[in-house]
Design a protein around this motif. Sequence first.
Motif, short mmCIF file in Angstrom:
data_model
loop_
_atom_site.label_atom_id
_atom_site.label_comp_id
_atom_site.label_asym_id
_atom_site.label_seq_id
_atom_site.Cartn_x
_atom_site.Cartn_y
_atom_site.Cartn_z
N ALA A 86 -14.45 63.53 -15.40
CA ALA A 86 -15.08 62.57 -16.20
C ALA A 86 -15.51 63.09 -17.73
CB ALA A 86 -16.15 61.49 -15.63
N ALA A 87 -16.44 64.33 -17.41
CA ALA A 87 -16.72 64.75 -18.71
C ALA A 87 -15.80 65.44 -19.52
CB ALA A 87 -17.78 65.89 -18.32
N LYS A 88 -14.89 66.08 -18.87
CA LYS A 88 -13.64 66.53 -19.56
C LYS A 88 -12.82 65.48 -20.34
CE LYS A 88 -9.56 69.26 -18.57
NZ LYS A 88 -8.82 70.02 -17.69
N ALA A 89 -12.60 64.45 -19.71
CA ALA A 89 -11.90 63.19 -20.47
C ALA A 89 -12.93 62.76 -21.49
CB ALA A 89 -11.82 61.93 -19.51
N ALA A 90 -14.23 62.70 -21.35
CA ALA A 90 -15.11 62.37 -22.62
C ALA A 90 -15.10 63.39 -23.76
CB ALA A 90 -16.64 62.15 -22.03
N GLU A 91 -14.99 64.62 -23.46
CA GLU A 91 -14.74 65.58 -24.54
C GLU A 91 -13.43 65.51 -25.32
OE1 GLU A 91 -15.54 69.24 -22.31
OE2 GLU A 91 -17.73 68.89 -22.30
N ALA A 92 -12.27 65.26 -24.54
CA ALA A 92 -11.15 65.02 -25.00
C ALA A 92 -11.07 63.60 -25.97
CB ALA A 92 -10.10 64.96 -24.05
N HIS A 93 -11.89 62.66 -25.52
CA HIS A 93 -11.86 61.43 -26.30
C HIS A 93 -12.38 61.57 -27.61
CE1 HIS A 93 -13.89 57.52 -27.61
NE2 HIS A 93 -12.60 57.03 -27.02
N GLY A 94 -13.37 62.38 -27.82
CA GLY A 94 -13.59 62.76 -29.18
C GLY A 94 -14.83 61.99 -29.73
N GLY A 95 -15.18 60.90 -29.05
CA GLY A 95 -16.42 60.01 -29.35
C GLY A 95 -17.61 60.32 -29.29
N PHE A 96 -17.96 61.41 -28.44
CA PHE A 96 -19.43 61.86 -28.26
C PHE A 96 -19.62 63.55 -28.10
CE2 PHE A 96 -17.89 58.14 -25.70
CZ PHE A 96 -18.91 57.23 -26.07
N GLU A 97 -20.61 63.92 -27.90
CA GLU A 97 -21.32 65.05 -27.72
C GLU A 97 -21.35 64.91 -26.14
OE1 GLU A 97 -25.29 67.42 -28.53
OE2 GLU A 97 -24.40 66.55 -29.99
N VAL A 98 -20.80 65.69 -25.40
CA VAL A 98 -20.79 65.32 -23.89
C VAL A 98 -21.83 66.31 -23.36
CG1 VAL A 98 -19.59 65.12 -21.73
CG2 VAL A 98 -18.66 64.31 -23.99
N ALA A 149 -25.59 56.85 -24.47
CA ALA A 149 -24.86 56.41 -23.61
C ALA A 149 -24.66 57.09 -22.33
CB ALA A 149 -23.46 56.04 -24.26
N PHE A 150 -24.29 56.36 -21.27
CA PHE A 150 -24.16 57.07 -19.91
C PHE A 150 -22.85 56.72 -19.22
CE2 PHE A 150 -28.61 56.01 -20.83
CZ PHE A 150 -29.22 57.15 -20.63
N VAL A 151 -22.33 57.50 -18.47
CA VAL A 151 -21.38 57.54 -17.67
C VAL A 151 -22.18 57.83 -16.20
CG1 VAL A 151 -18.89 58.11 -16.57
CG2 VAL A 151 -19.32 57.66 -19.05
N PHE A 152 -22.06 56.83 -15.15
CA PHE A 152 -22.54 57.28 -14.01
C PHE A 152 -21.50 57.35 -12.98
CE2 PHE A 152 -26.11 54.85 -15.98
CZ PHE A 152 -27.01 55.73 -15.72
N GLU A 203 -1.96 57.87 -14.08
CA GLU A 203 -2.00 57.25 -15.22
C GLU A 203 -3.05 56.13 -15.53
OE1 GLU A 203 1.19 55.26 -18.18
OE2 GLU A 203 2.10 56.52 -16.87
N PRO A 204 -3.12 55.26 -14.75
CA PRO A 204 -4.28 54.27 -14.50
C PRO A 204 -5.40 54.54 -14.75
CG PRO A 204 -2.40 53.40 -12.99
CD PRO A 204 -2.22 54.88 -13.42
N MET A 205 -5.77 55.76 -14.03
CA MET A 205 -7.29 56.27 -14.15
C MET A 205 -7.54 56.82 -15.57
SD MET A 205 -7.18 58.06 -10.36
CE MET A 205 -8.16 59.46 -10.72
N THR A 206 -6.43 57.78 -16.13
CA THR A 206 -6.45 58.15 -17.41
C THR A 206 -6.53 57.00 -18.42
OG1 THR A 206 -5.22 60.08 -16.70
CG2 THR A 206 -5.49 59.73 -19.02
N GLU A 207 -5.66 55.72 -18.30
CA GLU A 207 -6.08 55.01 -19.13
C GLU A 207 -7.18 54.20 -19.03
OE1 GLU A 207 -2.64 52.30 -18.55
OE2 GLU A 207 -1.02 53.92 -19.26
#
Length: 187
Positions: free
Chosen positions: A25-37, A78-81, A162-166
């Motif tokens: 989840a953290a790696k996906a958030a970093e790749a997303h680019g909208g946050f400092e994770v 923001a949070f991701v639990f 793919e559904p998890m990534t999307e």
Amino acid sequence: MSLKLKVIIGSTRPGRVAPIVGAWAAKAAEAHGGFEVELVDLASVDLPLLDEPNHPAMKQYEHAHTKAWSAIVDDADAFVFVTPEYDYFPPAALVNALQCLSQEWRYKPAATVSYAFVSGGLRAAQELRTLMGNLQMVALPQVVPVPFFPQFVKDGELEPNEPMTEGINMTLTELAKWAEALKPMRG
């Protein structure tokens, strides 16, 4: 300044898979680019069960562990639990971590990545969303479930379909929108 996202690993059980799911989840958030994770593991935070003498709404903490946890949460936009499902519910350690604070959660959006077997952890995520709302967080209705999670864990990493990534990308986009929109309320 970018938005600060805390990805919180909600299980402290020995042998847990939560760090693997949390790292994904953290790696996906970093790749997303909208946050400092920042990835935060509740096992490292090591919070005892509700041991502060004052109500959390007073924000008058006496213990170093609560003060440190407060600083981590207060710093977030923001949070991701990340939660497994234990007996149709999120882990007690995660519930405790949420309940030992109050003001630090307000006006911040939160999303959930859940995992289990057939349910994908959706029942735990629903219970968690109720608690988030009661703490004045904006609990996103989107959940990223990981059903039958062992099939996605290979060599110590989560390999999503793919559904998890999307799903996580859509959720992170929504989370960024809410975090930005709520910023004036947190000011």
